[in-house]
Motif scaffolding. Structure first.
Motif, mmCIF file in Angstrom:
data_model
loop_
_atom_site.group_PDB
_atom_site.id
_atom_site.type_symbol
_atom_site.label_atom_id
_atom_site.label_comp_id
_atom_site.label_asym_id
_atom_site.label_seq_id
_atom_site.Cartn_x
_atom_site.Cartn_y
_atom_site.Cartn_z
ATOM 1 N N MET A 1 0.838 -1.174 0.000
ATOM 2 C CA MET A 1 0.000 0.000 0.000
ATOM 3 C C MET A 1 0.888 1.243 0.000
ATOM 4 N N ARG A 2 0.618 2.147 -0.884
ATOM 5 C CA ARG A 2 1.386 3.388 -0.995
ATOM 6 C C ARG A 2 0.802 4.432 -0.039
ATOM 7 N N THR A 3 1.652 4.963 0.828
ATOM 8 C CA THR A 3 1.228 5.897 1.870
ATOM 9 C C THR A 3 1.825 7.273 1.622
ATOM 10 N N LEU A 4 0.949 8.272 1.671
ATOM 11 C CA LEU A 4 1.346 9.666 1.514
ATOM 12 C C LEU A 4 1.043 10.411 2.804
ATOM 13 N N ILE A 5 2.074 11.018 3.378
ATOM 14 C CA ILE A 5 1.880 11.875 4.546
ATOM 15 C C ILE A 5 1.976 13.315 4.061
ATOM 16 N N ILE A 6 0.887 14.027 4.192
ATOM 17 C CA ILE A 6 0.870 15.445 3.860
ATOM 18 C C ILE A 6 1.143 16.184 5.159
ATOM 19 N N LEU A 7 2.374 16.614 5.306
ATOM 20 C CA LEU A 7 2.837 17.249 6.531
ATOM 21 C C LEU A 7 2.632 18.754 6.411
ATOM 22 N N ALA A 8 1.782 19.289 7.253
ATOM 23 C CA ALA A 8 1.452 20.712 7.207
ATOM 24 C C ALA A 8 1.755 21.347 8.556
ATOM 25 N N HIS A 9 3.014 21.716 8.738
ATOM 26 C CA HIS A 9 3.420 22.370 9.984
ATOM 27 C C HIS A 9 4.192 23.632 9.627
ATOM 28 N N PRO A 10 3.632 24.809 9.945
ATOM 29 C CA PRO A 10 4.283 26.054 9.543
ATOM 30 C C PRO A 10 5.592 26.348 10.264
ATOM 31 N N THR A 11 5.822 25.727 11.409
ATOM 32 C CA THR A 11 7.084 25.934 12.136
ATOM 33 C C THR A 11 7.678 24.577 12.500
ATOM 34 N N LEU A 12 7.866 23.770 11.489
ATOM 35 C CA LEU A 12 8.347 22.403 11.690
ATOM 36 C C LEU A 12 9.682 22.375 12.421
ATOM 37 N N ASP A 13 10.541 23.343 12.178
ATOM 38 C CA ASP A 13 11.852 23.374 12.825
ATOM 39 C C ASP A 13 11.752 23.485 14.346
ATOM 40 N N LYS A 14 10.602 23.916 14.867
ATOM 41 C CA LYS A 14 10.394 24.055 16.311
ATOM 42 C C LYS A 14 9.538 22.935 16.902
ATOM 43 N N SER A 15 9.093 22.006 16.079
ATOM 44 C CA SER A 15 8.169 20.973 16.532
ATOM 45 C C SER A 15 8.892 19.738 17.057
ATOM 46 N N VAL A 16 8.858 19.555 18.343
ATOM 47 C CA VAL A 16 9.457 18.382 18.971
ATOM 48 C C VAL A 16 8.699 17.115 18.562
ATOM 49 N N ILE A 17 7.388 17.197 18.568
ATOM 50 C CA ILE A 17 6.546 16.024 18.281
ATOM 51 C C ILE A 17 6.733 15.569 16.840
ATOM 52 N N ASN A 18 6.559 16.473 15.887
ATOM 53 C CA ASN A 18 6.658 16.089 14.483
ATOM 54 C C ASN A 18 8.050 15.608 14.120
ATOM 55 N N HIS A 19 9.080 16.195 14.709
ATOM 56 C CA HIS A 19 10.442 15.695 14.475
ATOM 57 C C HIS A 19 10.588 14.272 14.997
ATOM 58 N N ALA A 20 10.029 13.997 16.159
ATOM 59 C CA ALA A 20 10.096 12.636 16.706
ATOM 60 C C ALA A 20 9.361 11.656 15.796
ATOM 61 N N TRP A 21 8.211 12.066 15.291
ATOM 62 C CA TRP A 21 7.459 11.194 14.372
ATOM 63 C C TRP A 21 8.259 10.937 13.101
ATOM 64 N N LEU A 22 8.826 11.988 12.525
ATOM 65 C CA LEU A 22 9.598 11.829 11.289
ATOM 66 C C LEU A 22 10.843 10.970 11.511
ATOM 67 N N LYS A 23 11.510 11.157 12.637
ATOM 68 C CA LYS A 23 12.695 10.359 12.969
ATOM 69 C C LYS A 23 12.329 8.878 13.106
ATOM 70 N N ALA A 24 11.215 8.602 13.782
ATOM 71 C CA ALA A 24 10.772 7.211 13.945
ATOM 72 C C ALA A 24 10.395 6.603 12.598
ATOM 73 N N LEU A 25 9.775 7.374 11.737
ATOM 74 C CA LEU A 25 9.428 6.873 10.397
ATOM 75 C C LEU A 25 10.683 6.571 9.586
ATOM 76 N N ALA A 26 11.664 7.480 9.663
ATOM 77 C CA ALA A 26 12.907 7.291 8.913
ATOM 78 C C ALA A 26 13.657 6.043 9.385
ATOM 79 N N ALA A 27 13.554 5.723 10.662
ATOM 80 C CA ALA A 27 14.241 4.547 11.214
ATOM 81 C C ALA A 27 13.468 3.255 10.978
ATOM 82 N N SER A 28 12.241 3.378 10.507
ATOM 83 C CA SER A 28 11.399 2.188 10.313
ATOM 84 C C SER A 28 11.592 1.615 8.917
ATOM 85 N N ASP A 29 10.959 0.471 8.697
ATOM 86 C CA ASP A 29 10.997 -0.153 7.381
ATOM 87 C C ASP A 29 9.801 0.260 6.519
#
Length: 182
Positions: A1-29
């Protein structure tokens, strides 16, 4: 299944939560496409509607990932919904007009407010589910399938790093379950 995450965060560089989510996704299969709206459109619109629609068309599971701003989505995600989910693409009565019909749309939400504030007896008197109804109705209107959202509550407060790690890994598992449920 092809998954698209539309990430809409205007201050992503300051987001602890979204960075943690992206880091966990990058480390996953998991194989996901992460489309960062505020990187694609740093000054807002106009959006490349044809490209956005093609991106959505190419995926089976769509995830709107965003911080819950003023009890709604950030403005660029709302603009995306208004401009991309158009008549003749997302809705209509003629053949080929409901191109998202049957696709699942999920939400991953970082909420600044604590979960107990979203109770009938809480500070705001409305549940997150109640506040998400306009988005859920939009998903139903285009004949897509609304999926229960993934949420991190309390992003405005002191964040427990263990809780954050568990939530980030939970997000990966949530997406894995959604991709395997097809």
């Amino acid at each position: 299944m092809r998954t698209l995450i539309i990430l809409a965060h205007p201050t992503l560089d300051k987001s602890v939560i979204n960075h943690a989510w992206l880091k966990a996704l990058a480390a996953s299969d998991l194989e996901v496409t992460v489309h960062r709206l505020y990187d694609a459109y740093p000054n807002g619109g106009p959006l490349d509607v044809e490209a956005e629609q093609a991106l959505v068309r190419a995926h089976d599971l769509i995830v709107w990932q965003f911080p819950f701003y003023w009890f709604s989505t950030p403005p660029l995600l709302k603009q995306w919904q208004d401009e991309v989910l158009t008549h003749d693409f997302a809705y209509g009565h003629a053949e080929g007009q409901r191109q998202l019909a049957g696709k699942r749309i999920a939400m991953a939400i970082s909420a600044g407010i604590k979960q107990e504030d979203y109770l009938d007896s809480g500070r705001y008197r409305y549940s997150l589910d109640e506040l998400l109804r306009p988005l859920q109705v939009t998903i139903r209107y285009i004949d897509a399938l609304a999926v229960k959202p993934w949420v991190f509550y309390g992003a405005e407060h002191d964040i427990d790093l263990t809780q954050l790690e568990e939530n980030a890994q939970g997000y990966v598992n949530y997406l894995r379950q959604l991709t395997q449920a097809a």
